[in-house]
Structures are given as structure tokens and as C-alpha cells.
Write a protein that holds these residues in place. Sequence first.
Motif, PDB file in Angstrom:
ATOM      1  N   TYR A 292       0.865  -1.190  -0.116  1.00  0.00           N
ATOM      2  CA  TYR A 292       0.090  -0.024  -0.173  1.00  0.00           C
ATOM      3  C   TYR A 292       0.858   1.205  -0.017  1.00  0.00           C
ATOM      4  O   TYR A 292       0.580   2.220  -0.776  1.00  0.00           O
ATOM      5  N   ALA A 293       1.927   1.298   0.829  1.00  0.00           N
ATOM      6  CA  ALA A 293       2.836   2.229   1.034  1.00  0.00           C
ATOM      7  C   ALA A 293       3.563   2.649  -0.304  1.00  0.00           C
ATOM      8  O   ALA A 293       3.645   3.751  -1.081  1.00  0.00           O
ATOM      9  N   LEU A 294       4.043   1.527  -1.192  1.00  0.00           N
ATOM     10  CA  LEU A 294       4.634   1.701  -2.415  1.00  0.00           C
ATOM     11  C   LEU A 294       3.400   2.119  -3.562  1.00  0.00           C
ATOM     12  O   LEU A 294       4.036   3.012  -4.559  1.00  0.00           O
ATOM     13  N   ALA A 295       2.227   1.864  -3.561  1.00  0.00           N
ATOM     14  CA  ALA A 295       1.375   2.116  -4.571  1.00  0.00           C
ATOM     15  C   ALA A 295       1.152   3.871  -4.141  1.00  0.00           C
ATOM     16  O   ALA A 295       1.344   4.436  -5.138  1.00  0.00           O
ATOM     17  N   GLU A 296       1.216   4.206  -3.088  1.00  0.00           N
ATOM     18  CA  GLU A 296       1.211   5.658  -2.735  1.00  0.00           C
ATOM     19  C   GLU A 296       2.277   6.390  -2.951  1.00  0.00           C
ATOM     20  O   GLU A 296       2.282   7.382  -3.790  1.00  0.00           O
ATOM     21  N   PHE A 297       3.449   5.733  -2.924  1.00  0.00           N
ATOM     22  CA  PHE A 297       4.711   6.353  -3.257  1.00  0.00           C
ATOM     23  C   PHE A 297       4.774   6.497  -5.002  1.00  0.00           C
ATOM     24  O   PHE A 297       5.159   7.481  -5.466  1.00  0.00           O
ATOM     25  N   LEU A 298       4.326   5.374  -5.539  1.00  0.00           N
ATOM     26  CA  LEU A 298       4.406   5.545  -7.079  1.00  0.00           C
ATOM     27  C   LEU A 298       3.413   6.608  -7.659  1.00  0.00           C
ATOM     28  O   LEU A 298       3.914   7.435  -8.524  1.00  0.00           O
ATOM     29  N   LEU A 299       2.077   6.525  -7.088  1.00  0.00           N
ATOM     30  CA  LEU A 299       0.962   7.803  -7.506  1.00  0.00           C
ATOM     31  C   LEU A 299       1.696   8.940  -7.130  1.00  0.00           C
ATOM     32  O   LEU A 299       1.327   9.889  -7.969  1.00  0.00           O
ATOM     33  N   SER A 300       2.178   9.133  -6.123  1.00  0.00           N
ATOM     34  CA  SER A 300       2.833  10.504  -5.710  1.00  0.00           C
ATOM     35  C   SER A 300       3.698  11.243  -6.706  1.00  0.00           C
ATOM     36  O   SER A 300       3.855  12.105  -7.175  1.00  0.00           O
ATOM     37  N   HIS A 301       4.637  10.039  -7.318  1.00  0.00           N
ATOM     38  CA  HIS A 301       5.716  10.538  -8.335  1.00  0.00           C
ATOM     39  C   HIS A 301       4.758  10.621  -9.524  1.00  0.00           C
ATOM     40  O   HIS A 301       5.094  11.707 -10.301  1.00  0.00           O
ATOM     41  N   VAL A 302       3.813   9.928  -9.823  1.00  0.00           N
ATOM     42  CA  VAL A 302       3.066  10.041 -11.109  1.00  0.00           C
ATOM     43  C   VAL A 302       2.353  11.344 -11.167  1.00  0.00           C
ATOM     44  O   VAL A 302       2.409  12.049 -12.171  1.00  0.00           O
ATOM     45  N   ASP A 303       1.981  11.979  -9.987  1.00  0.00           N
ATOM     46  CA  ASP A 303       1.159  13.161  -9.919  1.00  0.00           C
ATOM     47  C   ASP A 303       2.118  14.371 -10.275  1.00  0.00           C
ATOM     48  O   ASP A 303       1.668  15.357 -10.740  1.00  0.00           O
ATOM     49  N   LYS A 304       3.424  14.192 -10.070  1.00  0.00           N
ATOM     50  CA  LYS A 304       4.484  15.056 -10.172  1.00  0.00           C
ATOM     51  C   LYS A 304       5.165  15.216 -11.585  1.00  0.00           C
ATOM     52  O   LYS A 304       6.047  15.957 -11.996  1.00  0.00           O
ATOM     53  N   LEU A 305       4.974  14.098 -12.382  1.00  0.00           N
ATOM     54  CA  LEU A 305       5.620  13.838 -13.702  1.00  0.00           C
ATOM     55  C   LEU A 305       5.340  15.078 -14.677  1.00  0.00           C
ATOM     56  O   LEU A 305       6.455  15.499 -15.760  1.00  0.00           O
ATOM     57  N   GLU A 306       4.169  15.438 -14.945  1.00  0.00           N
ATOM     58  CA  GLU A 306       3.941  16.623 -15.982  1.00  0.00           C
ATOM     59  C   GLU A 306       4.209  16.144 -17.281  1.00  0.00           C
ATOM     60  O   GLU A 306       4.995  16.710 -17.924  1.00  0.00           O
ATOM     61  N   GLY A 307       3.795  14.896 -17.670  1.00  0.00           N
ATOM     62  CA  GLY A 307       3.809  14.330 -19.047  1.00  0.00           C
ATOM     63  C   GLY A 307       5.200  13.605 -19.242  1.00  0.00           C
ATOM     64  O   GLY A 307       5.235  12.775 -19.979  1.00  0.00           O
ATOM     65  N   LYS A 308       6.307  13.364 -18.057  1.00  0.00           N
ATOM     66  CA  LYS A 308       7.212  12.551 -18.046  1.00  0.00           C
ATOM     67  C   LYS A 308       6.951  11.326 -17.788  1.00  0.00           C
ATOM     68  O   LYS A 308       5.914  10.881 -17.415  1.00  0.00           O
ATOM     69  N   LYS A 309       7.815  10.218 -18.076  1.00  0.00           N
ATOM     70  CA  LYS A 309       7.552   8.897 -17.623  1.00  0.00           C
ATOM     71  C   LYS A 309       8.505   8.265 -16.679  1.00  0.00           C
ATOM     72  O   LYS A 309       9.605   8.851 -16.636  1.00  0.00           O
ATOM     73  N   ILE A 310       8.329   7.287 -15.796  1.00  0.00           N
ATOM     74  CA  ILE A 310       9.178   6.701 -14.989  1.00  0.00           C
ATOM     75  C   ILE A 310       9.480   5.215 -15.241  1.00  0.00           C
ATOM     76  O   ILE A 310       8.801   4.542 -16.179  1.00  0.00           O
ATOM     77  N   ASN A 311      10.705   4.900 -14.776  1.00  0.00           N
ATOM     78  CA  ASN A 311      11.244   3.540 -15.060  1.00  0.00           C
ATOM     79  C   ASN A 311      11.409   3.005 -13.708  1.00  0.00           C
ATOM     80  O   ASN A 311      11.610   3.665 -12.668  1.00  0.00           O
ATOM     81  N   ILE A 312      10.835   1.723 -13.410  1.00  0.00           N
ATOM     82  CA  ILE A 312      10.924   0.897 -12.231  1.00  0.00           C
ATOM     83  C   ILE A 312      11.614  -0.284 -12.190  1.00  0.00           C
ATOM     84  O   ILE A 312      11.442  -0.961 -13.183  1.00  0.00           O
ATOM     85  N   ILE A 313      12.368  -0.222 -11.239  1.00  0.00           N
ATOM     86  CA  ILE A 313      13.516  -1.685 -11.152  1.00  0.00           C
ATOM     87  C   ILE A 313      12.821  -2.212  -9.818  1.00  0.00           C
ATOM     88  O   ILE A 313      13.106  -1.670  -8.823  1.00  0.00           O
ATOM     89  N   ALA A 314      12.702  -3.737  -9.841  1.00  0.00           N
ATOM     90  CA  ALA A 314      12.327  -4.056  -8.557  1.00  0.00           C
ATOM     91  C   ALA A 314      13.348  -5.489  -8.374  1.00  0.00           C
ATOM     92  O   ALA A 314      13.609  -6.171  -9.583  1.00  0.00           O
ATOM     93  N   HIS A 315      13.710  -5.890  -7.135  1.00  0.00           N
ATOM     94  CA  HIS A 315      14.565  -6.991  -7.014  1.00  0.00           C
ATOM     95  C   HIS A 315      13.986  -8.112  -5.958  1.00  0.00           C
ATOM     96  O   HIS A 315      13.433  -7.577  -5.207  1.00  0.00           O
ATOM     97  N   SER A 316      14.014  -9.135  -6.594  1.00  0.00           N
ATOM     98  CA  SER A 316      13.664 -10.457  -5.634  1.00  0.00           C
ATOM     99  C   SER A 316      12.319 -10.496  -4.997  1.00  0.00           C
ATOM    100  O   SER A 316      11.335 -10.201  -5.770  1.00  0.00           O
ATOM    101  N   MET A 317      11.952 -10.304  -3.746  1.00  0.00           N
ATOM    102  CA  MET A 317      10.825 -10.238  -3.223  1.00  0.00           C
ATOM    103  C   MET A 317       9.965  -8.905  -3.462  1.00  0.00           C
ATOM    104  O   MET A 317       8.871  -8.617  -3.310  1.00  0.00           O
ATOM    105  N   GLY A 318      10.837  -7.755  -3.682  1.00  0.00           N
ATOM    106  CA  GLY A 318      10.561  -6.656  -4.010  1.00  0.00           C
ATOM    107  C   GLY A 318       9.609  -6.735  -5.424  1.00  0.00           C
ATOM    108  O   GLY A 318       8.687  -5.788  -5.408  1.00  0.00           O
TER     109      GLY A 318
END
Length: 197
Positions: free
Chosen positions: A26-52
Motif C-alpha cells: 500500500y505504501a509503495l502504491a502511494e509512493f508511485l502515485l505521488s511520483h506520477v502526480d508530479k511527472l507533468e507528462g514525463k515517464k518513470i522507469n521501475i526496477i525491482a529485485h527479488s521479493m520486492g
Amino acid sequence: SVFSWPSKGETNEYSADESSSEVSQYALAEFLLSHVDKLEGKKINIIAHSMGCRLLMYALQHMARDRPGGMSSINQIIFAAADIDQEMMEKMADCVVQNYGRTTSYVCPGDSALAMSGWLHSFPRVGFVPPIFVADEIDTVNVEKTDLLGFGHGYVSESRSILSDIFQLVVHSLPPECRFSVREISLGKTKYWGLKE
């Protein structure tokens, strides 16, 4: 930006880490959405490892359900040595691959940590081979390495070839057939990619 969930990072604390990762979705979903809200048309890349990777998959499911428009702000998703049940990933794949660039999964037959996780859960993990996990809209890259250190679980950060491939993927958004670091492998109707060492 980096999201760090409260992993204990010890083999004998694996069960505790599973519980922490479930709560942290839930915290990660909020974290990602907070970044999405600030993007102003830009895109993000996400890298996760193992259990992450498991944590990320659940967080993306929340995003797709609660704010589907936010998914279009994601450029690349990279699952490195994913400690995710293969059957679970197959059922959730449609949710986590929608509305953005590419999803790439790096897998390795020499990853002893994921081999143990598969034995512990009695189900194969996405990041371990065999069997190899392939799905529509997910580019699976098999890393055949024989010089893995320790449990072989950190190979993604230890290989210049993998880091080069990730660079081409993230910076240039190249599909695997256009990246010089990988080659196509076909087994019947199954197609995936192999890392060139």
C-alpha cells in the motif's frame, strides 16, 4: 527515487520479510502515485529485485484498479530475479503490463536463493529456471552464468552485460530484438531471450 521496504535481509527471516512486503504494497502504491502526480507528462522507469518484485506487482495492481490513468506514466518495468510464484504472475500479468512501455524479467538457473524459495513454497519462481516463465507482453531474458557469487541472487548488479542491456532498455526504450546484449531463443512456440556474455 528509491523505495525501501523494511526487509530484514537475513535468510532465517524470510517469513518475516514476506509479511513486511505484503503490508508495504500500500505504501509503495502511494509512493508511485505521488511520483506520477508530479511527472507533468514525463515517464518513470521501475526496477525491482527479488521479493520486492512481488511487492511491486501488488502495488501495480492497486494502481491499475484505483488510478488506471497513472499506469500510462510508466515507461519500463524491470523484474530482476523475481521471487514471485509463476502461476500468480500468470494470473496477474494482464494487470501489471497494461498502458506502458515494456516489462522485462531477468531470470537465472544459477540463482540458489530462488531455487530454495521454490522448494519452500512448492511452486516455481518467476526468476528461476527451469521451468522458464514466459507471458505475453513480458520479455524474459535468461542469464546463463557460471561465475555467480554466494547464492547467485545479486547477479543483475554484478554483470556488465546485464547493466548494458538495462541501459539500452531504460534510456532508449529498445525492444529485445534491437538490443545487442541479447539473442532470441525459441523452444517450440515459446520464445524468450538469452543474454550474450
